[in-house]
Design an enzyme around this catalytic site. Structure first.
Site, PDB file in Angstrom:
ATOM      1  N   ASN A  83      43.925  49.773  51.630  1.00 46.07           N
ATOM      2  CA  ASN A  83      42.980  48.942  50.873  1.00 46.07           C
ATOM      3  C   ASN A  83      42.308  49.746  49.769  1.00 46.07           C
ATOM      4  O   ASN A  83      42.073  50.943  49.910  1.00 46.07           O
ATOM      5  CB  ASN A  83      41.918  48.360  51.811  1.00 46.07           C
ATOM      6  CG  ASN A  83      42.539  47.473  52.869  1.00 46.07           C
ATOM      7  OD1 ASN A  83      43.709  47.105  52.749  1.00 46.07           O
ATOM      8  ND2 ASN A  83      41.780  47.133  53.885  1.00 46.07           N
ATOM      9  N   ASP A  85      39.371  48.517  48.443  1.00 46.05           N
ATOM     10  CA  ASP A  85      38.048  47.883  48.311  1.00 46.05           C
ATOM     11  C   ASP A  85      36.868  48.775  48.682  1.00 46.05           C
ATOM     12  O   ASP A  85      35.709  48.411  48.425  1.00 46.05           O
ATOM     13  CB  ASP A  85      37.997  46.568  49.115  1.00 46.05           C
ATOM     14  CG  ASP A  85      38.333  46.750  50.601  1.00 46.05           C
ATOM     15  OD1 ASP A  85      38.052  47.832  51.151  1.00 46.05           O
ATOM     16  OD2 ASP A  85      38.866  45.794  51.200  1.00 46.05           O
ATOM     17  N   HIS A 100      46.383  53.914  48.466  1.00 45.80           N
ATOM     18  CA  HIS A 100      46.675  53.131  47.253  1.00 45.80           C
ATOM     19  C   HIS A 100      45.556  53.187  46.224  1.00 45.80           C
ATOM     20  O   HIS A 100      45.459  52.315  45.367  1.00 45.80           O
ATOM     21  CB  HIS A 100      46.978  51.672  47.648  1.00 45.80           C
ATOM     22  CG  HIS A 100      48.258  51.510  48.407  1.00 45.80           C
ATOM     23  ND1 HIS A 100      48.592  50.361  49.082  1.00 45.80           N
ATOM     24  CD2 HIS A 100      49.302  52.368  48.588  1.00 45.80           C
ATOM     25  CE1 HIS A 100      49.791  50.512  49.654  1.00 45.80           C
ATOM     26  NE2 HIS A 100      50.224  51.727  49.378  1.00 45.80           N
ATOM     27  N   CYS A 132      37.004  59.356  25.546  1.00 50.59           N
ATOM     28  CA  CYS A 132      37.852  59.423  24.349  1.00 50.59           C
ATOM     29  C   CYS A 132      38.166  58.051  23.750  1.00 50.59           C
ATOM     30  O   CYS A 132      38.931  57.955  22.796  1.00 50.59           O
ATOM     31  CB  CYS A 132      39.156  60.147  24.683  1.00 50.59           C
ATOM     32  SG  CYS A 132      40.283  59.127  25.652  1.00 50.59           S
ATOM     33  N   THR A 170      47.799  45.022  58.892  1.00 51.69           N
ATOM     34  CA  THR A 170      48.770  45.261  57.809  1.00 51.69           C
ATOM     35  C   THR A 170      50.103  44.604  58.154  1.00 51.69           C
ATOM     36  O   THR A 170      50.512  44.594  59.318  1.00 51.69           O
ATOM     37  CB  THR A 170      48.988  46.762  57.515  1.00 51.69           C
ATOM     38  OG1 THR A 170      49.984  46.889  56.487  1.00 51.69           O
ATOM     39  CG2 THR A 170      49.429  47.552  58.730  1.00 51.69           C
ATOM     40  N   ALA A 213      40.869  41.045  63.247  1.00 50.07           N
ATOM     41  CA  ALA A 213      40.428  42.443  63.337  1.00 50.07           C
ATOM     42  C   ALA A 213      39.123  42.616  64.122  1.00 50.07           C
ATOM     43  O   ALA A 213      39.028  43.492  64.980  1.00 50.07           O
ATOM     44  CB  ALA A 213      40.278  43.012  61.930  1.00 50.07           C
TER      45      ALA A 213
HETATM   46  P1  OAD Z   1      49.343  42.057  53.539  1.00 50.06           P
HETATM   47  O1  OAD Z   1      48.689  40.939  52.828  1.00 50.06           O
HETATM   48  O2  OAD Z   1      50.774  42.312  53.278  1.00 50.06           O
HETATM   49  O3  OAD Z   1      49.209  41.819  55.104  1.00 50.06           O
HETATM   50  C1  OAD Z   1      47.991  41.475  55.686  1.00 50.06           C
HETATM   51  C2  OAD Z   1      48.179  41.447  57.193  1.00 50.06           C
HETATM   52  O4  OAD Z   1      46.918  41.163  57.768  1.00 50.06           O
HETATM   53  C3  OAD Z   1      49.152  40.367  57.679  1.00 50.06           C
HETATM   54  O5  OAD Z   1      50.058  40.943  58.606  1.00 50.06           O
HETATM   55  C4  OAD Z   1      48.238  39.342  58.370  1.00 50.06           C
HETATM   56  O6  OAD Z   1      48.850  38.742  59.512  1.00 50.06           O
HETATM   57  C5  OAD Z   1      47.066  40.203  58.788  1.00 50.06           C
HETATM   58  N1  OAD Z   1      45.782  39.506  58.885  1.00 50.06           N
HETATM   59  C6  OAD Z   1      45.348  38.400  58.219  1.00 50.06           C
HETATM   60  N2  OAD Z   1      44.089  38.100  58.582  1.00 50.06           N
HETATM   61  C7  OAD Z   1      43.699  39.032  59.469  1.00 50.06           C
HETATM   62  C8  OAD Z   1      42.509  39.277  60.215  1.00 50.06           C
HETATM   63  N3  OAD Z   1      41.434  38.513  60.076  1.00 50.06           N
HETATM   64  N4  OAD Z   1      42.491  40.341  61.043  1.00 50.06           N
HETATM   65  C9  OAD Z   1      43.567  41.145  61.184  1.00 50.06           C
HETATM   66  N5  OAD Z   1      44.712  40.962  60.517  1.00 50.06           N
HETATM   67  C10 OAD Z   1      44.791  39.923  59.682  1.00 50.06           C
HETATM   68  O7  OAD Z   1      48.440  43.338  53.283  1.00 50.06           O
HETATM   69  P2  OAD Z   1      48.827  44.876  53.430  1.00 50.06           P
HETATM   70  O8  OAD Z   1      49.671  45.098  54.625  1.00 50.06           O
HETATM   71  O9  OAD Z   1      47.589  45.647  53.294  1.00 50.06           O
HETATM   72  O10 OAD Z   1      49.808  47.234  47.710  1.00 50.06           O
HETATM   73  O11 OAD Z   1      49.714  45.069  52.145  1.00 50.06           O
HETATM   74  C11 OAD Z   1      50.174  46.324  51.823  1.00 50.06           C
HETATM   75  C12 OAD Z   1      50.171  46.523  50.356  1.00 50.06           C
HETATM   76  O12 OAD Z   1      50.874  45.438  49.722  1.00 50.06           O
HETATM   77  C13 OAD Z   1      48.802  46.468  49.692  1.00 50.06           C
HETATM   78  O13 OAD Z   1      48.137  47.686  49.770  1.00 50.06           O
HETATM   79  C14 OAD Z   1      49.143  46.108  48.291  1.00 50.06           C
HETATM   80  C15 OAD Z   1      50.101  44.991  48.576  1.00 50.06           C
HETATM   81  O14 OAD Z   1      50.946  44.604  47.583  1.00 50.06           O
HETATM   82  C16 OAD Z   1      49.728  47.485  46.404  1.00 50.06           C
HETATM   83  O15 OAD Z   1      49.074  46.802  45.644  1.00 50.06           O
HETATM   84  C17 OAD Z   1      50.517  48.685  45.986  1.00 50.06           C
END
Ligand code: OAD
Length: 227
Positions: A83, A85, A100, A132, A170, A213
């Site tokens: 994340n 954020d 990231h 700059c 994730t 979470a």
């Molecule tokens: P994703 O959006 O791919 O996945 C989010 C995950 O969180 C999913 O598996 C959901 O099931 C789960 N989820 C949703 N709500 C939730 C909750 N309340 N509690 C727990 N889990 C929950 O996000 P990331 O895995 O972080 O990269 O994505 C990885 C990367 O892809 C990001 O860092 C970003 C994105 O494109 C870049 O921008 C390079």
């Protein structure tokens, strides 16, 4: 004390009102990553990319760390996060590895300087470097870019040496971050996944907690750590 390492993704911030990327209401349903989150997209249209980041910065600026961020911070484990954020740090986490980058940092495409920028909304889009006047970019990792090497190396070292690797929120489909649970497992760690949905990590997880979470982390602490 148990040697615990945590990996988080967008799901840990979902309960703070920050949209995830994938899934029913994910950002990538309405936006195309190749138009917004690649170096080519930025070269083509820096204004469009910055408008998207400005919008996300506005959402994040109004968000508060949720119970999951706070409970994880109390564990004093290293948190490896995808994340951008900054909510783990705002919840008081002492050691956060940002794979990231961070949406509150900017980097100049001209002089290369990187610094914090908390202006919300941005007065000028695209914003210019205070040193700059060159074009700034968000100091985040885009598709097709390398992760910061020191952060990735430390994350891999931790995955290889921990006893428990806790994965929260994730999808595990973006590499190399998504490989870390597999590295941990190969090196003998127990992998615990907290996610309401199934992911590729579920297949190798020793324990799966199918919860959001906040509930999942609380259960993990109560049942696994007996705290
Ligand atoms: P994703 O959006 O791919 O996945 C989010 C995950 O969180 C999913 O598996 C959901 O099931 C789960 N989820 C949703 N709500 C939730 C909750 N309340 N509690 C727990 N889990 C929950 O996000 P990331 O895995 O972080 O990269 O994505 C990885 C990367 O892809 C990001 O860092 C970003 C994105 O494109 C870049 O921008 C390079």
């Amino acid at each position: 004390m148990l040697n615990l390492v945590v990996l988080t993704g967008a799901g840990v911030s979902a309960e703070s009102g920050i949209p995830t990327f994938r899934g029913k209401e994910g950002l990538w349903k309405n936006f195309k990553p190749e138009e917004l989150a690649t170096p080519e997209a930025f070269r083509r249209n820096p204004k469009l990319v910055w408008e998207w980041y400005d919008w996300r910065r506005q959402i994040i600026s109004k968000a508060e760390p949720n119970k999951a961020h706070k409970l994880l911070a109390q564990l004093n484990a290293v948190i490896i996060t995808q994340n951008v954020d900054g909510l783990h740090q705002r919840a008081g986490a002492k050691k956060v590895i940002e794979l990231h980058g961070n949406i509150w940092r900017v980097r100049c495409t001209n002089c290369g300087k990187e610094y914090e920028n908390y202006e919300v909304p941005l007065r000028e889009i695209p914003p210019k470097c205070k040193f700059c006047n060159g074009l700034l970019r968000p100091a985040v990792v885009w598709f097709g870019e390398c992760l910061p090497l020191d952060a990735l190396e430390e994350a891999e070292r931790l995955a290889k040496s921990c006893e428990v690797f806790l994965v929260v929120g994730t999808s595990g489909v973006v590499y190399p971050a998504g490989l870390l649970p597999f590295v941990a497992k190969q090196h003998g760690a127990k992998v615990v996944e907290i996610n309401p949905e199934s992911t590729p990590i579920s297949e190798i997880a020793d324990i799966v907690i199918r919860e959001k979470a906040s509930v999942g982390v609380e259960k993990f602490i109560r049942t696994m750590l007996n705290l």
